[in-house]
Scaffold this motif. Sequence first.
Motif, PDB file in Angstrom:
ATOM      1  N   GLY A  58       1.489   4.198  -3.339  1.00 24.08           N
ATOM      2  CA  GLY A  58       1.336   5.647  -3.302  1.00 24.08           C
ATOM      3  C   GLY A  58       2.582   6.407  -3.708  1.00 24.08           C
ATOM      4  O   GLY A  58       2.530   7.623  -3.920  1.00 24.08           O
ATOM      5  N   GLN A  59       3.707   5.702  -3.830  1.00 26.72           N
ATOM      6  CA  GLN A  59       4.961   6.374  -4.166  1.00 26.72           C
ATOM      7  C   GLN A  59       5.282   6.359  -5.658  1.00 26.72           C
ATOM      8  O   GLN A  59       6.005   7.223  -6.142  1.00 26.72           O
ATOM      9  CB  GLN A  59       6.116   5.703  -3.418  1.00 26.72           C
ATOM     10  CG  GLN A  59       6.055   5.822  -1.911  1.00 26.72           C
ATOM     11  CD  GLN A  59       7.242   5.160  -1.258  1.00 26.72           C
ATOM     12  OE1 GLN A  59       8.335   5.102  -1.826  1.00 26.72           O
ATOM     13  NE2 GLN A  59       7.048   4.631  -0.056  1.00 26.72           N
ATOM     14  N   ASP A 111       0.837  -1.210   0.000  1.00 27.13           N
ATOM     15  CA  ASP A 111       0.000   0.000   0.000  1.00 27.13           C
ATOM     16  C   ASP A 111       0.868   1.256   0.000  1.00 27.13           C
ATOM     17  O   ASP A 111       0.560   2.234  -0.698  1.00 27.13           O
ATOM     18  CB  ASP A 111      -0.908   0.006   1.232  1.00 27.13           C
ATOM     19  CG  ASP A 111      -1.995  -1.065   1.156  1.00 27.13           C
ATOM     20  OD1 ASP A 111      -2.264  -1.548   0.046  1.00 27.13           O
ATOM     21  OD2 ASP A 111      -2.560  -1.406   2.216  1.00 27.13           O
ATOM     22  N   ASP A 112       1.930   1.232   0.772  1.00 27.32           N
ATOM     23  CA  ASP A 112       2.826   2.386   0.836  1.00 27.32           C
ATOM     24  C   ASP A 112       3.531   2.607  -0.496  1.00 27.32           C
ATOM     25  O   ASP A 112       3.616   3.740  -0.991  1.00 27.32           O
ATOM     26  CB  ASP A 112       3.854   2.177   1.950  1.00 27.32           C
ATOM     27  CG  ASP A 112       4.797   3.358   2.081  1.00 27.32           C
ATOM     28  OD1 ASP A 112       4.313   4.480   2.342  1.00 27.32           O
ATOM     29  OD2 ASP A 112       6.023   3.160   1.940  1.00 27.32           O
ATOM     30  N   HIS A 168       5.954  -0.227 -10.166  1.00 28.61           N
ATOM     31  CA  HIS A 168       4.510  -0.406 -10.322  1.00 28.61           C
ATOM     32  C   HIS A 168       4.180  -1.847 -10.696  1.00 28.61           C
ATOM     33  O   HIS A 168       3.187  -2.420 -10.203  1.00 28.61           O
ATOM     34  CB  HIS A 168       3.970   0.548 -11.388  1.00 28.61           C
ATOM     35  CG  HIS A 168       2.494   0.415 -11.622  1.00 28.61           C
ATOM     36  ND1 HIS A 168       1.564   0.686 -10.646  1.00 28.61           N
ATOM     37  CD2 HIS A 168       1.790   0.009 -12.710  1.00 28.61           C
ATOM     38  CE1 HIS A 168       0.350   0.483 -11.127  1.00 28.61           C
ATOM     39  NE2 HIS A 168       0.461   0.054 -12.368  1.00 28.61           N
TER      40      HIS A 168
END
Length: 377
Positions: free
Chosen positions: A172-173, A168-169, A319
């Motif tokens: 977002g990056q 999840d972290d 990704h």
Amino acid sequence: MPHTPDTSDAPEDDDGLERVRAPQPVYYAEQALLGALLLEPRRLADTGTLTAGHFYNHSHAALFTAIRTLPAPEPADHAKDTAWLTKVLEHARPKARGLSASYLHGLIQFCPQAKHAAAYARMIRADHARRTLRLHAERLAHTAADTTGPNPTAATLIQADALGRVLDDLAGQFAPHPGSLPRTPPITAVARHGSEEDLDEERCLLATATAYPAEVQQMRWLAAEDFIWPLHAKLWQCVTTLVHRGDMVDPVTVLGEAQLRGLITDALTARDLMALVSTPAGSPEYWGENVLRRALLARAHTVATRITAYTDDLANTPHQLVTGSRRALADLNALRTRWHHATSPVPATRPARARATAAPRAGPPPTTAPPAARLSR
């Protein structure tokens, strides 16, 4: 410029001489970025959220910390002397004693373009994401394989949750892009292997399920794929088919269903099958939870191996790593949901089903399995 790659795990040639392993691409990205910052300290603003913890090389991390800590010099003064470089070296050397003035000057010479500092920083962050994901996947695999703890299942699910938070972290990056699935070839499925105790427990489940079909009606959380031995998986399908059709269930009717499915052969005779499902001991739910527990731990290990393979493939972008790893983790979460249904207390609004405690080991069938059951492993 010279570099000092890690050779602790370097392979050897046939003559026994150790070969130096080539540095990973991130090593050169770190050199280029540090060279850009030493040459033009103002480029630090282009590194965004990069921290020393993102660096792969310890000495490079110490240099980056020094650069971020010390006030940037005036560009005109920096162009005339090396006073600021000396301060950076003095600040970093206590944590990286191998650093030298010549190494700093070499970094400056190595940097292709100081204006590309942002691109170098992105490469460093991407590789750190890869290493972080691999570390958590290895922890998950290790925890799933370690059955010596008091509650291996809970420990494994805790590691799976930690892996999910990392994903999840990272999501977002790094921005999504077309072609989000990893290009890594799928890993070959590894056949599960069980012990004699595992064999006995699966046989106990089949026998008790045949003896107490009413409890099987409530065991939809257990699937044929959870069994280690293919024959046992097919026999479980025979029992559950009879149960869910509302047919009568006993060793003979199970034998009839097995015959319709083509399970009776020279290797598995009718006598063997009858013996397999005719010696109940304990509760179907008890043995079923044991089977499901082993399946969950095996699935966690497989998922961790799959994610590790993604991280080992340097062609995958962050990704792609996140997308592929999330899909892999979803396979574990599907089984986890079934585990939750199996182990959750019965709601107070419904009458609790009678649940027998597993009988002592004197109750299960003989440890010598029927010949056909042995051949099916």
